[in-house]
Design a protein around this motif. Structure first.
Motif, PDB file in Angstrom:
ATOM      1  N   VAL B 271       3.076   1.813  -2.250  1.00 59.86           N
ATOM      2  CA  VAL B 271       4.390   1.339  -2.694  1.00 59.86           C
ATOM      3  C   VAL B 271       5.504   2.185  -2.080  1.00 59.86           C
ATOM      4  CG1 VAL B 271       3.679   0.429  -4.937  1.00 59.86           C
ATOM      5  CG2 VAL B 271       4.397   2.809  -4.744  1.00 59.86           C
ATOM      6  N   ILE B 272       6.664   1.569  -2.000  1.00 65.33           N
ATOM      7  CA  ILE B 272       7.873   2.317  -1.658  1.00 65.33           C
ATOM      8  C   ILE B 272       8.691   2.376  -2.944  1.00 65.33           C
ATOM      9  CG2 ILE B 272       9.995   2.322  -0.304  1.00 65.33           C
ATOM     10  CD1 ILE B 272       8.362   0.779   1.870  1.00 65.33           C
ATOM     11  N   SER B 273       8.928   3.593  -3.438  1.00 67.78           N
ATOM     12  CA  SER B 273       9.696   3.686  -4.675  1.00 67.78           C
ATOM     13  C   SER B 273      11.174   3.688  -4.322  1.00 67.78           C
ATOM     14  CB  SER B 273       9.307   4.930  -5.468  1.00 67.78           C
ATOM     15  OG  SER B 273       9.848   6.077  -4.874  1.00 67.78           O
ATOM     16  N   LEU B 285       8.050   6.857   0.196  1.00 72.52           N
ATOM     17  CA  LEU B 285       6.912   6.018   0.563  1.00 72.52           C
ATOM     18  C   LEU B 285       5.627   6.651   0.040  1.00 72.52           C
ATOM     19  CD1 LEU B 285       6.178   4.071   3.709  1.00 72.52           C
ATOM     20  CD2 LEU B 285       4.584   5.900   3.131  1.00 72.52           C
ATOM     21  N   ILE B 286       4.902   5.900  -0.784  1.00 76.99           N
ATOM     22  CA  ILE B 286       3.678   6.413  -1.401  1.00 76.99           C
ATOM     23  C   ILE B 286       2.506   5.634  -0.823  1.00 76.99           C
ATOM     24  CG2 ILE B 286       2.430   6.694  -3.574  1.00 76.99           C
ATOM     25  CD1 ILE B 286       5.271   6.763  -4.917  1.00 76.99           C
ATOM     26  N   ASP B 287       1.716   6.307  -0.002  1.00 74.12           N
ATOM     27  CA  ASP B 287       0.580   5.651   0.642  1.00 74.12           C
ATOM     28  C   ASP B 287      -0.684   6.214   0.003  1.00 74.12           C
ATOM     29  OD1 ASP B 287      -0.924   4.137   2.338  1.00 74.12           O
ATOM     30  OD2 ASP B 287      -0.833   5.561   3.990  1.00 74.12           O
ATOM     31  N   GLY B 288      -1.003   5.781  -1.213  1.00 74.89           N
ATOM     32  CA  GLY B 288      -2.099   6.387  -1.960  1.00 74.89           C
ATOM     33  C   GLY B 288      -1.597   7.682  -2.577  1.00 74.89           C
ATOM     34  N   ASP B 427       3.444  -3.713   4.494  1.00 79.32           N
ATOM     35  CA  ASP B 427       2.153  -3.358   3.881  1.00 79.32           C
ATOM     36  C   ASP B 427       2.325  -2.723   2.496  1.00 79.32           C
ATOM     37  OD1 ASP B 427       1.128  -4.184   6.269  1.00 79.32           O
ATOM     38  OD2 ASP B 427       0.962  -2.170   7.115  1.00 79.32           O
ATOM     39  N   PHE B 428       3.555  -2.686   2.000  1.00 76.76           N
ATOM     40  CA  PHE B 428       3.819  -1.977   0.746  1.00 76.76           C
ATOM     41  C   PHE B 428       4.466  -2.906  -0.274  1.00 76.76           C
ATOM     42  CE2 PHE B 428       3.309   1.139   3.950  1.00 76.76           C
ATOM     43  CZ  PHE B 428       2.829   2.271   3.331  1.00 76.76           C
ATOM     44  N   ALA B 429       4.341  -2.524  -1.559  1.00 75.80           N
ATOM     45  CA  ALA B 429       5.137  -3.172  -2.592  1.00 75.80           C
ATOM     46  C   ALA B 429       6.377  -2.308  -2.813  1.00 75.80           C
ATOM     47  CB  ALA B 429       4.338  -3.292  -3.882  1.00 75.80           C
ATOM     48  N   LEU B 430       7.433  -2.914  -3.351  1.00 75.02           N
ATOM     49  CA  LEU B 430       8.651  -2.169  -3.618  1.00 75.02           C
ATOM     50  C   LEU B 430       8.724  -1.929  -5.126  1.00 75.02           C
ATOM     51  CD1 LEU B 430      11.195  -1.092  -2.185  1.00 75.02           C
ATOM     52  CD2 LEU B 430      12.308  -3.258  -2.703  1.00 75.02           C
ATOM     53  N   ILE B 450       8.841  -7.824   2.358  1.00 80.40           N
ATOM     54  CA  ILE B 450       7.923  -7.222   1.385  1.00 80.40           C
ATOM     55  C   ILE B 450       7.616  -8.289   0.339  1.00 80.40           C
ATOM     56  CG2 ILE B 450       7.797  -5.525  -0.511  1.00 80.40           C
ATOM     57  CD1 ILE B 450       9.455  -3.639   1.273  1.00 80.40           C
ATOM     58  N   ALA B 451       6.312  -8.455  -0.016  1.00 78.39           N
ATOM     59  CA  ALA B 451       5.920  -9.596  -0.844  1.00 78.39           C
ATOM     60  C   ALA B 451       6.122  -9.351  -2.339  1.00 78.39           C
ATOM     61  CB  ALA B 451       4.469  -9.955  -0.566  1.00 78.39           C
TER      62      ALA B 451
END
Lengths: 522, 658
Positions: B271-273, B285-288, B427-430, B450-451
């Motif tokens: 996710v991107i916070s 940006l949080i990638d895991g 590739d991330f959620a917001l 972003i979906a």
């Protein structure tokens, strides 16, 4: 197409972010300390005519000069998709030889002509020539290093190995050069990709229209700024100490005519070009002048072609402010550029005495060191510049120990220098009391002292060792800089521009100038 | 594990508390008490629990940050290698703004009169060039003791390579009763300016933090107090007193930890916070895992310790709209702040982003802050009309445009943490939180492709929630600057050993059981000659991983080019028994609006459902356009998005297929 003010702001954000993303790639992957530590580079995007759309806030001295590189690359002949043109020739789009510029076209779809160009310029640690670091005291440009006219370094995406070999064979540290050139190519690729994405999303016509609108907007802001200056003609002159060969000072004269919302900046009457390398080519004079005008703008605007439409620069060929081939120019970029800024701001201060500061240090105190590592015998070449005093401002003291006007490069950490080079730094301090007195005091300069640990070839290119940075509105001038050799405990004054060999244990001390004061001291 | 665990986030206006006990999660807010922040904490704790009953309190505060920003820290003396006393004053010798002739000078944390040069010198390899004599130590202790300083920063060249000179000085200064920070203890990495600056900040905030935390511990005797650090983990208050600089950005760090926990639970590891408040917006940006960086500046002071990699931009709901001298419409960075605030609050006179949202019909003027504050639509409209006239737009186009411009700078911030670091935002959620994050998130997601947008149930106290959920984290570094082909895996193991040993010892002292301890080893690597490193996990084949990351981040790699191992890093994590976020399973249902009002989207007034978050049941779903208010955040769901309440009562908005 009607320009929507909303979309305008959205596109301005996009254009700047492209230049910024180029800069991140270049800075983080390059090898020259000048690029990665000192951030001596610039990145920008251009329209189909080669006019600047947006340039990152990187190096002022590249401001007016970069578009001339793009122009030179275009004039050379048609480029193909995937091409990268490289150049450093100061008389064909460059500034001084260590600044290598890469220009890439951006083609859209199957179009036959580029819709945009992207370019970046970076200061390499060495490009050959008579002394390590390629900032020598030369009599003609052929001694200063490898001259690269606009040539294709990457053709349709593939490196032209012959050209690369030609470059790498002519420099002292080829591995480092190859890494830097790769980083520069990568930076252009980032911008190409981003511009293509933006066009895919918004359409080529729209993007082009907003690029033009961005230039028009900057022009309007600058016109409003110039219109606020009282009409009239304002003259000023100041001098460079010497050219490193003759003791004679070199005078730069300017006369600025403000009429309505336009300005003519005329350098007619400046001294002829000189033997030594303090000559400025036209690109540098243009950059310094545009920088001074940009400083008058109080808002945050994109730096682009709009500025050059408002300020016309007249600089006669063959003079110190428009030197012609084959004059030496290594110091034009770093020293003459500072004095040109001083005279333009000095003339503008005649019109706006309450807004403009006293002179800042007016030099970059360039020091280049080279030789061979005692252990491995491998060559090293190192270049740095030293900050100094900022001129006092109306209402504020000048800042001490900073780079001013045409440079804003960082220092290299002492712990990095001593880890990688056979050099020790003995002192790095504020030069207390060197700023000029006044109602507001000029900023103080810096003292930096080096000790050679092995035989080291040194070139110092500095100014304001004879003529002091001027005070404003009755403020005192800043102190001149000083260069000193210390050998066996004996101190010997050195000239402002000097090349010498240090033996192990020899020391070199650079004291940079203070800024001028503003207003009479109470 | 204690029965009750409470996260406490002290902010400028409110102190947020999130309590987790056997009965689940509850949220509480009290007014902050800036003169003595612990008073609000004590009051708030008293409201939700019994103080002194063995509570586990995790606290994040702005005490250290504010001390630096407002220059209210300790009177610090600086002991530096003679000849280099001005290194921190000069900094990197650059000016902050290229063109601003009137820019202000930096304000040093150390008075130059309190700087003492020390006769000693180490070489780059750590060898002593000028020995540190006992008389010199005595002279320095006397000078510092006479100076009236309460804390000392000891900063010597090359001490990252050989700390012995700094240690000897520290011992003598401590014996004289001074609080000492040495650069080799605070940050064992090369680059003197950044290391020294970090050390000075440590000395500057340590006395204040020690007093503050000491008082808090006394008032909470019987409870366990831990402190949030900038790296996203906690440490005990006792340990924090000795490493105050590590707590400097604890608030935003709590937000990132909270964002990760909520996203994880909701099934989104990437996710991107997006934390949008009144004056600024933070993105991460949080990638895991949560990324950290050492490139942080507090005000104008570099702090080179691992800090959660958050990018901030000066744009938020209070950002002011104006027309510049070239006739362009601009938004921010100037902000109306809380005072005078947006025009619709009744006192502000300049249009803000919040006013624009109101005029677009995306805020219910009668339901703002749960109906406690009525918004003045007409007042905002008057100012907007005048501005619209000046840029020759109609009012509707202007206000919709203001939101678009604000979103453009948010998108740029998100590109910095994603594209510039080699990640594709698609590739991330917001994950949106903060006062206004939910109002802008869907539109931003749409532009960036972003979906999914997540607005947490506890969007208003996410930072306090993050503190509650945070692990104990300690990090260690050691610069070695070694050629990659000269340092083998075996030697790296040897070099890592003392760091790992110390990490294990420190975690044990924090009360972490060995089976909950996790120690990660990492290497900062670059090509020989570069200045910026990439961090890779320690492994025999770390070289290959470095090339891969270089290619991903910068677009190219050169496996033949020699590499250099710059710094060893150890991150020690003590996993807490984190409370699980309460989860409710419920069948899908149709969300019922409390009203339908016209709101403007894509240039047209559109009937829009207005929903009260607290009325929505888990599983409730609906279609945009919709506005969900009345929870801890307002969410705007534009046409083309669907929304539902997930099992954690988070609001999930998804883009319908195009």
């Amino acid at each position: 197409m009607r320009i929507d003010p909303i979309a305008f702001e959205v596109f301005s954000n996009l254009f700047v972010s492209v230049a910024e993303e180029m800069g991140v790639t270049l800075c983080r992957t390059s090898f020259s300390p000048n690029i990665k530590e000192r951030l001596d580079y610039s990145c920008a995007i251009y329209d189909a005519a080669g006019e600047t759309i947006a340039q990152g806030d990187h190096m002022p001295v590249h401001l007016g000069a970069m578009p001339l590189s793009v122009r030179a690359a275009i004039d050379r002949g048609p480029m193909a998709p995937g091409d990268v043109v490289v150049l450093n020739d100061p008389f064909r789009g460059g500034t001084h030889l260590p600044d290598i510029t890469m220009v890439s076209p951006v083609f859209l779809g199957s179009a036959r002509r580029p819709a945009f160009y992207v370019a970046n310029r970076a200061h390499h640690s060495d490009v050959g020539g008579m002394s390590p670091g390629s900032m020598p005291l030369a009599r003609e440009i052929f001694q200063e290093g490898l001259i690269i006219p606009p040539v294709t370094l990457v053709r349709r995406g593939a490196m032209v190995e012959d050209v690369l070999a030609m470059i790498l064979t002519n420099v002292r540290t080829p591995d480092e050069r190859e890494g830097d050139l790769t980083a520069q190519i990568a930076a252009n690729r980032v911008a190409e990709r981003r511009l293509r994405e933006i066009v895919a999303k918004y359409g080529a016509r729209t993007v082009a229209a907003y690029a033009a609108a961005a230039q028009d907007h900057t022009e309007r802001v600058l016109r409003a700024t110039v219109a606020a200056i009282p009409d009239g003609a304002y003259a000023f002159e100041d001098r460079l100490d010497d050219d490193g060969f003759s003791p004679d000072p070199i005078t730069i004269r300017v006369r600025i005519t403000i009429a309505g919302d336009g300005a003519v900046v005329d350098f007619t009457g400046s001294d002829p070009q000189t033997t030594g390398g303090v000559n400025a080519n036209f690109a540098i004079t243009l950059s310094a002048t545009l920088y001074a005008f940009r400083c008058l703008v109080r808002e945050d605007v994109l730096y682009n072609a709009g500025i050059a439409r408002v300020v016309q620069v007249v600089a006669p060929a063959g003079t110190i402010v428009n030197a012609v081939r084959p004059s030496a120019v290594a110091g034009g970029n770093v020293e003459a550029s500072q004095r040109i800024t001083d005279v333009v701001l000095g003339a503008l201060a005649r019109a706006l005495p309450d807004r403009l500061p006293a002179a800042s240090q007016g030099t970059m105190n360039n020091v280049t060191l080279g030789g061979r590592h005692p252990g491995t015998g491998r060559p090293f070449a190192y270049y740095e510049t030293i900050g100094g005093g900022m001129g006092a401002r109306p209402g504020r003291d000048g800042i001490s120990g900073v780079h001013t006007h045409m440079s804003n490069t960082r220092n290299t950490p002492i712990e990095a220098i001593e880890h990688y080079l056979p050099v020790r730094v003995l002192r790095y301090a504020i030069r207390e009391g060197s700023g000029g007195a006044g109602r507001w005091r000029g900023g103080d300069g810096i003292v930096r002292e080096y000790e050679a640990l092995t035989e080291t070839d040194v070139t110092v290119l500095s100014d304001r060792r004879v003529g002091a940075p001027y005070g404003a509105q009755g403020g005192a001038p800043g102190q001149c800089g000083r260069n000193t050799l210390i050998r066996d405990g004996v101190e010997t004054p050195l000239p402002g521009k000097v090349r010498l060999t240090l033996g192990p244990g020899d020391r070199l001390r650079i004291e940079s100038p203070g800024g001028g004061g503003y207003g009479r001291a109470e | 594990m204690p029965d009750v665990r409470i996260g406490v986030d002290t902010g400028g206006t409110f102190t947020d508390l999130v309590r987790f006990g056997a009965d689940g999660i509850s949220v509480h807010k009290v007014r902050s008490t800036p003169d003595d922040p612990s008073r609000a904490i004590l009051d708030g704790l008293g409201d939700v629990a019994t103080v002194g009953s063995g509570l586990d309190v995790v606290h994040g505060s702005t005490v250290a940050t504010n001390a630096v920003l407002e220059r209210r820290g300790a009177r610090v003396a600086l002991v530096a290698t003679a000849g280099f006393e001005d290194v921190v004053r000069i900094g990197r010798q650059t000016r902050r703004s290229l063109y601003d002739l009137m820019q202000e000078d930096r304000q040093p944390l150390v008075d130059p009169a309190l700087t003492v040069g020390c006769r000693e010198r180490l070489a780059a390899d750590g060898q002593s060039l000028i020995a540190l004599e006992e008389e010199e130590i005595a002279r320095i202790v006397a000078r510092v003791a006479a100076s009236g300083a309460t804390a000392v920063a000891v900063c010597l060249l090359h001490s990252y390579r050989n700390p012995s000179h700094e240690e000897r000085l520290a011992e003598a200064l401590e014996a004289a009763g001074l609080i000492v920070s040495t650069s080799s203890r605070v940050l064992r990495e090369y680059r003197e300016y950044e290391r020294w600056s970090t050390t000075i900040v440590d000395a500057y905030v340590t006395p204040i933090m020690a007093t503050y935390l000491g008082a808090l511990e006394r008032r909470l005797a019987g409870d366990r107090v831990a402190v949030m650090q900038s790296n996203g983990g906690t440490i005990s208050a006792g340990a924090a007193k000795a490493a105050a600089v590590r707590t400097i950005l604890s608030g935003p760090a709590g937000g990132a930890v909270g964002a990760r926990a909520v996203a994880d639970a909701a099934g989104h590891a990437r996710v991107i916070s997006f934390d949008m408040g009144g004056t600024s917006t933070d993105v991460c940006l949080i990638d895991g895992g949560i990324p950290t960086t050492a490139d942080t500046i507090v005000g104008d002071v570099p702090v080179r310790l691992p800090v959660i990699d958050i990018h901030s931009v000066g744009a938020g709901g209070g950002s002011i709209v104006y027309v510049d001298s070239g006739g362009a419409l601009r938004v921010g960075p100037r902000s109306a702040g809380a005072v005078p605030g947006p025009v619709c609050y009744g006192t502000g006179t300049e249009l803000t982003v919040t006013d624009a949202n109101l005029l677009l019909g995306r805020l219910d003027p009668d339901q703002f802050l749960g109906g406690r504050m009525a918004l003045d639509v007409d007042r905002a409209r008057g100012v907007a009309r005048e501005l619209a006239r000046r840029v020759e737009l109609d009012e509707a186009a202007l206000v919709e445009g203001v939101v678009r411009i604000a979103n453009a700078s948010m998108e740029r911030a998100i590109r910095v943490v994603s594209v510039q670091r080699g990640f594709d935002p698609r590739d991330f959620a917001l994950l949106a939180f903060g006062g206004v994050g939910g109002m802008h998130a869907c539109a931003i997601a749409e532009t960036l492709d972003i979906a999914t947008v997540i607005v947490p149930r506890h969007a208003g106290v996410l930072s306090a929630l993050g503190m509650l959920l945070a692990d104990v984290v300690k990090d260690y570094a050691l610069t070695i600057l070694r050629a990659g082909d000269a340092v083998g895996a075996a030697e790296l193991e040897t070099l890592f050993a003392p760091l790992v040993e110390r990490a294990a010892r420190d975690l044990a002292a924090e009360g972490v059981a060995p089976d909950r301890t996790q120690i990660e080893r990492r290497l900062d690597v670059r090509y020989v000659g570069q200045s910026y490193e990439l961090t890779v996990p320690m492994a025999v084949e770390f070289r290959d991983e470095f090339d891969r990351r270089h290619a991903r981040t910068y677009g190219y790699a050169n496996p033949r080019r020699p590499i250099e191992v710059v710094t060893l890093r150890v991150v020690a994590v003590g996993r807490v028994e984190a409370p699980a976020l309460p989860r409710v399973e419920a069948a899908p249902s149709v969300a019922e609006p409390y009203g339908v009002r016209d709101a403007r989207f894509g240039g047209a007034l559109t009937p829009t459902g207005f929903y009260r978050w607290t009325d929505l049941a888990v599983g409730a779903a609906g279609q945009g356009p919709a506005v969900i208010a009345g929870g801890e955040a307002t969410v705007v769901v534009p046409p083309g998005f669907a929304f539902r309440l997930d099992p954690f009562a988070n609001l999930i908005a998804t883009r319908s297929a195009r």
